[in-house]
Structures are given as structure tokens and as C-alpha cells.
Design an enzyme around this catalytic site. Sequence first.
Site, PDB file in Angstrom:
ATOM      1  N   PRO A 153      46.358  11.110  20.716  1.00 44.65           N
ATOM      2  CA  PRO A 153      46.224  10.540  21.593  1.00 44.65           C
ATOM      3  C   PRO A 153      44.176  10.082  20.548  1.00 44.65           C
ATOM      4  CG  PRO A 153      46.801  12.059  22.903  1.00 44.65           C
ATOM      5  CD  PRO A 153      47.062  12.239  21.014  1.00 44.65           C
ATOM      6  N   GLU A 185      51.635  18.976  25.355  1.00 44.00           N
ATOM      7  CA  GLU A 185      50.307  19.154  25.659  1.00 44.00           C
ATOM      8  C   GLU A 185      49.682  19.068  23.822  1.00 44.00           C
ATOM      9  OE1 GLU A 185      48.441  18.558  28.624  1.00 44.00           O
ATOM     10  OE2 GLU A 185      50.615  18.266  28.976  1.00 44.00           O
ATOM     11  N   ARG A 212      55.701  -5.015   8.608  1.00 43.65           N
ATOM     12  CA  ARG A 212      56.082  -6.455   8.576  1.00 43.65           C
ATOM     13  C   ARG A 212      55.711  -7.148   7.567  1.00 43.65           C
ATOM     14  NH1 ARG A 212      52.837  -8.510  11.633  1.00 43.65           N
ATOM     15  NH2 ARG A 212      54.100 -10.533  12.547  1.00 43.65           N
ATOM     16  N   ASP A 252      49.195 -14.868  10.692  1.00 46.15           N
ATOM     17  CA  ASP A 252      49.449 -14.472  11.961  1.00 46.15           C
ATOM     18  C   ASP A 252      48.171 -13.985  12.053  1.00 46.15           C
ATOM     19  OD1 ASP A 252      51.161 -11.895  11.604  1.00 46.15           O
ATOM     20  OD2 ASP A 252      49.372 -12.120  11.526  1.00 46.15           O
TER      21      ASP A 252
END
Length: 261
Positions: free
Chosen positions: A88, A116, A153, A168
Site C-alpha cells: 500500500p 501486516e 493488454r 482506449d
Amino acid sequence: MKFLFVTLFPEQIEEAASHSIIARAKAKSLVEVSCINPRDFTHDVHRTVDDTPFGGGAGMVLKPEPLVAAIRLAKEKLPNARVIAMCPGGRTLKQSIVEEYANLGQDFIFVCGHYEGFDERIFNWVDEKLSIGDYVLTGGEMPALIVMDAIARFIPGVLGKLQSAEEDSFSTGLLEYPQYTKPAVFEGLEVPEVLRSGNHALIAAWRLKESLKATYLLRPDLLSKEQLTLIEGKLPQKMKKSERKFYEELRAEIAEAKENK
Ligand code: 4G3
């Protein structure tokens, strides 16, 4: 392109990679997906991969020995891979980073954590910490799968001929314009007339106007200073009549959208 996941939950990766476009890309040998499980590098009867944090506190931390053993084997298998730890607190992913990764000509090793987090020392075996956004999940597997999907992609042949990752939304820097398919009227809701006109120049202008409107209303941070000035500032003296009309209509539509919100 090869993607190797260092994960305690290889089944989650295999499952996710067994559907739709990624599954087809594997079948065509355009991508290879594999996993190494740090638990296979434990030596105790409980096959322990985590432990309590030095200094105290809640939660568990992934032990360095099995994780680094797994990363070492991963690097032996893919010596030309970029090693990315999903955290994160890493650099936040966006489409321009995806494109950079796709153009590196490297394979990828994703280190997925749980609990954690990682013992800090494992980052000596990692090129980069990466986050998919400002939120915490129970594991790094879904974030790593998202990064693989976004990169895949861009591999030629992965998307159908009619789709293209370069064209896109986000690669244009703007949000998508609305799309419609048949029927022309659904529950009384009509497809905009211009899209059925067959006039390709008019359709392109309509789509650009809708993209600019959506981006201005929802994600103005994506617009350049120049784009913002054209939408809300003083229009230049010298401007094609058709272009002036375009921005005047865009401004009116934005004002109307703000009234209705
Ligand atoms: C390391 C990545 C890993 C430390 C991983 C939690 C969200 C993301 C984990 C930690 C994750 C993300 C596992 N959650 N935003 N969970 O990319 O505190």
C-alpha cells in the site's frame, strides 16, 4: 512476457489467470504465468512464514528467510525480470506507468504479501514497491493480478484486432465517451441521433466533446492548463469558427450538467 508470482496463495493466481483474455493469451503463449510459494522454503514442521513484530504491536510480519529464498529462485528462473513488491505504501500505479512497464522488454516477478507486511530487509531483493491505490487489502495477490492484466493488454495479439490498448481511455488522457449498441431505443431511452447519422467527422467531434465534458466534471485534474483554459477561460481571438462553436457548446453542456446535479 513472463509473470512469476511469489505468493502463499498460488491457487488464487492460477484461478484468476484461467479466464477470458488472460487465459487466451496463455493459450497463445503470449504470456506465461507461474508461482513460487515461500512456504515451500520453510524447514520447520509448522512451515512457518510469519512471526510477531520486533518492538511489539498487533499483527504478523512475513519472515525474511522463506520469502528471500523464494525471490532468489524466481530471479534464477527469470533473470531479466523486474521485481515488484505489492505494498500500500508503494508508488501508485497509473496508465502511464503501465505503458512504461509494457515497453521495458522485461519479465515480471510480483512479490505478494499478507498479514501486516514484509520484514523490511526483503526490499534489498526488490526493484520497486508498487501500490494499485490508496487502500489496504488482505493480500498483494489481487493488486499483482491487476498490474499483470493492465500490462498484458499492451502485448501485441492479446487484445482482439478491433481493440487497442493504445487508443482506449486514459491512453488518450481523457475519460471515456458514452457508448451505445442496439436497440436504438431501450425502455424509451434513445441513442443520440448523431451516432446514427453515419457522419464520421460529426461523430468524432461529439465523442471528443463528451470525453472533455466527463473529464472536466469528474476528473479535472487530468486536464492540461491549455485544455482548462479552452473550457472555462478566454477563447483565443484567432480560432476557427467550427472550433469556437465546439467550445461554446461544451461550456453550455457543462453549465447544464452542473444545474442538474
Ligand atoms: C505489504 C497492496 C503488503 C504491506 C498490498 C499489506 C493493498 C495493496 C500488504 C501491507 C496490500 C495496494 C498486503 N494491500 N494498495 N496488502 O496495492 O501493509
